[in-house]
Design an enzyme around this catalytic site. Structure first.
Site, PDB file in Angstrom:
ATOM      1  N   ASP A   1       4.775  -5.579   9.862  1.00 42.23           N
ATOM      2  CA  ASP A   1       5.831  -5.190  10.801  1.00 42.23           C
ATOM      3  C   ASP A   1       5.790  -6.040  12.067  1.00 42.23           C
ATOM      4  OD1 ASP A   1       6.838  -3.267   9.143  1.00 42.23           O
ATOM      5  OD2 ASP A   1       5.871  -1.577  10.148  1.00 42.23           O
TER       6      ASP A   1
ATOM      7  N   THR B   1      -0.907   7.563  -0.953  1.00 46.17           N
ATOM      8  CA  THR B   1      -2.209   7.476  -1.631  1.00 46.17           C
ATOM      9  C   THR B   1      -3.088   6.372  -1.053  1.00 46.17           C
ATOM     10  OG1 THR B   1      -1.383   5.866  -3.234  1.00 46.17           O
ATOM     11  CG2 THR B   1      -1.101   8.194  -3.791  1.00 46.17           C
TER      12      THR B   1
ATOM     13  N   ARG C   1       0.846  -1.177   0.000  1.00 47.18           N
ATOM     14  CA  ARG C   1       0.000   0.000   0.000  1.00 47.18           C
ATOM     15  C   ARG C   1       0.887   1.234   0.000  1.00 47.18           C
ATOM     16  NH1 ARG C   1      -4.538   1.118   4.497  1.00 47.18           N
ATOM     17  NH2 ARG C   1      -2.715   1.409   5.777  1.00 47.18           N
TER      18      ARG C   1
ATOM     19  N   ASP D   1       0.515  -2.530  12.339  1.00 48.44           N
ATOM     20  CA  ASP D   1       0.934  -3.011  11.025  1.00 48.44           C
ATOM     21  C   ASP D   1       1.215  -4.519  11.089  1.00 48.44           C
ATOM     22  OD1 ASP D   1       2.612  -1.621   8.336  1.00 48.44           O
ATOM     23  OD2 ASP D   1       2.771  -3.747   8.812  1.00 48.44           O
TER      24      ASP D   1
HETATM   25  C1  PRP Z   1      -1.174  -4.266   4.542  1.00 48.45           C
HETATM   26  C2  PRP Z   1      -2.044  -5.487   4.682  1.00 48.45           C
HETATM   27  C3  PRP Z   1      -2.863  -5.455   3.430  1.00 48.45           C
HETATM   28  C4  PRP Z   1      -3.052  -3.971   3.211  1.00 48.45           C
HETATM   29  C5  PRP Z   1      -4.435  -3.613   3.682  1.00 48.45           C
HETATM   30  O1  PRP Z   1      -0.111  -4.523   3.706  1.00 48.45           O
HETATM   31  O2  PRP Z   1      -1.316  -6.672   4.840  1.00 48.45           O
HETATM   32  O3  PRP Z   1      -2.235  -6.048   2.312  1.00 48.45           O
HETATM   33  O4  PRP Z   1      -2.071  -3.300   4.025  1.00 48.45           O
HETATM   34  O5  PRP Z   1      -4.720  -2.302   3.424  1.00 48.45           O
HETATM   35  P1  PRP Z   1      -5.821  -1.852   2.371  1.00 48.45           P
HETATM   36  O6  PRP Z   1      -7.058  -2.655   2.649  1.00 48.45           O
HETATM   37  O7  PRP Z   1      -6.000  -0.384   2.692  1.00 48.45           O
HETATM   38  O8  PRP Z   1      -5.299  -2.062   0.990  1.00 48.45           O
HETATM   39  P2  PRP Z   1       1.057  -3.447   3.441  1.00 48.45           P
HETATM   40  O9  PRP Z   1       0.714  -2.614   2.245  1.00 48.45           O
HETATM   41  O10 PRP Z   1       1.325  -2.706   4.698  1.00 48.45           O
HETATM   42  O11 PRP Z   1       2.265  -4.341   2.997  1.00 48.45           O
HETATM   43  P3  PRP Z   1       3.112  -5.413   3.841  1.00 48.45           P
HETATM   44  O12 PRP Z   1       2.226  -6.611   4.056  1.00 48.45           O
HETATM   45  O13 PRP Z   1       4.253  -5.694   2.924  1.00 48.45           O
HETATM   46  O14 PRP Z   1       3.536  -4.787   5.139  1.00 48.45           O
HETATM   47  N1  URA Z   2      -2.394  -2.635   7.085  1.00 44.60           N
HETATM   48  C1  URA Z   2      -2.031  -3.059   8.317  1.00 44.60           C
HETATM   49  O1  URA Z   2      -1.078  -3.830   8.457  1.00 44.60           O
HETATM   50  N2  URA Z   2      -2.724  -2.608   9.377  1.00 44.60           N
HETATM   51  C2  URA Z   2      -3.775  -1.774   9.262  1.00 44.60           C
HETATM   52  O2  URA Z   2      -4.398  -1.416  10.285  1.00 44.60           O
HETATM   53  C3  URA Z   2      -4.137  -1.352   7.972  1.00 44.60           C
HETATM   54  C4  URA Z   2      -3.438  -1.796   6.905  1.00 44.60           C
END
Ligand code: PRP
Ligand code: URA
Length: 217
Positions: free
Chosen positions: A208, A110, A106, A205
């Site tokens: 993380d 944006t 994400r 997160d």
């Molecule tokens: C997080 C999560 C989803 C997304 C959800 O991933 O694991 O994929 O955000 O958010 P959304 O519904 O607003 O799209 P992130 O983009 O943080 O990537 P990561 O898993 O690599 O940390």
């Molecule tokens: N992605 C995450 O990992 N946590 C949130 O709360 C939203 C998006």
């Protein structure tokens, strides 16, 4: 829940117990990963409730009896990174499933998903696709993943289900409006998103916290 007829929120006491531990900011990555795995197993169990079976005759040490085998060919689609932690549990439940990794992150500004990795096979050869991602926040990533699968050929009669640990109403609404055919399974429907697009109360997160990188929310 009437607004979201295709949303299945688990009410199982074991899920609720583990979810509270998962949310706790003091839960370290090792325990967090274990909880992601355990809750995924329980959600996968619920998501498979309507899976198709075919009859099977087995011989017990006593006599022959009728049994069943899972007949659906299943594709697991973990969304990198955070969805990785859900794969092992799902493979325990569905050992013959194929795993197709999809890399989406994400954009922090944006909040739109960016695709960076796609390991789908050439053609859709399954009956059921389970998209695995702990968090359904704005719904951008889930919608993008569903669109990738549909373009690739996962259209009726192939069923697509979304398995999340925590969902926000905003994300459920986005997915439901764009893809009313997709059922969503989760452990909790939380209150709302904050100004950074994080789920409240959520768990921070998910990537993380599993992989011990950074601190956010
Ligand atoms: C997080 C999560 C989803 C997304 C959800 O991933 O694991 O994929 O955000 O958010 P959304 O519904 O607003 O799209 P992130 O983009 O943080 O990537 P990561 O898993 O690599 O940390
Ligand atoms: N992605 C995450 O990992 N946590 C949130 O709360 C939203 C998006």
């Amino acid at each position: 829940m009437e607004e979201f007829p295709r949303l299945h929120v688990s009410s199982h006491p074991a899920v609720l117990h583990k979810l509270a531990l998962l949310r706790n900011e003091d839960t370290p990555p090792k325990l967090f990963r274990e909880l992601v795995r355990e809750i995924s197993w329980l959600l996968g169990y619920e998501a498979l409730l309507d899976a198709h079976i075919s009859p099977l005759t087995v011989r017990t040490p006593i006599e022959e009896t009728e049994g069943a085998r899972l007949a659906d060919r299943i594709g697991l689609v973990p969304i990198l990174r955070a969805g990785l932690g859900m794969v092992d549990a799902m493979l325990e439940l569905m050992p013959t499933a194929e795993v197709w990794h999809l890399g989406l992150f994400r954009d922090e500004r944006t909040l739109r998903p960016v695709e960076y990795y796609n390991k789908l096979p050439d053609s859709a050869t399954v009956d059921l696709c389970l998209i695995l991602d702990p968090m359904l926040a704005t719904g951008g990533s889930a919608t993008a993943a569903i669109e990738v699968l549909k373009k690739w050929g996962a259209v009726t009669p192939v069923r697509i289900k979304l398995v999340n640990l925590i969902a926000a109403p905003e994300g459920v609404r986005t997915v439901t409006e764009a893809h009313p055919d997709v059922h969503i399974y989760c452990a909790a429907l939380d209150r709302q998103l904050n100004e950074k697009g994080y789920i409240m109360p959520g768990l921070g997160d998910a990537g993380d916290r599993q992989f011990g990188t950074g601190k956010s929310g």
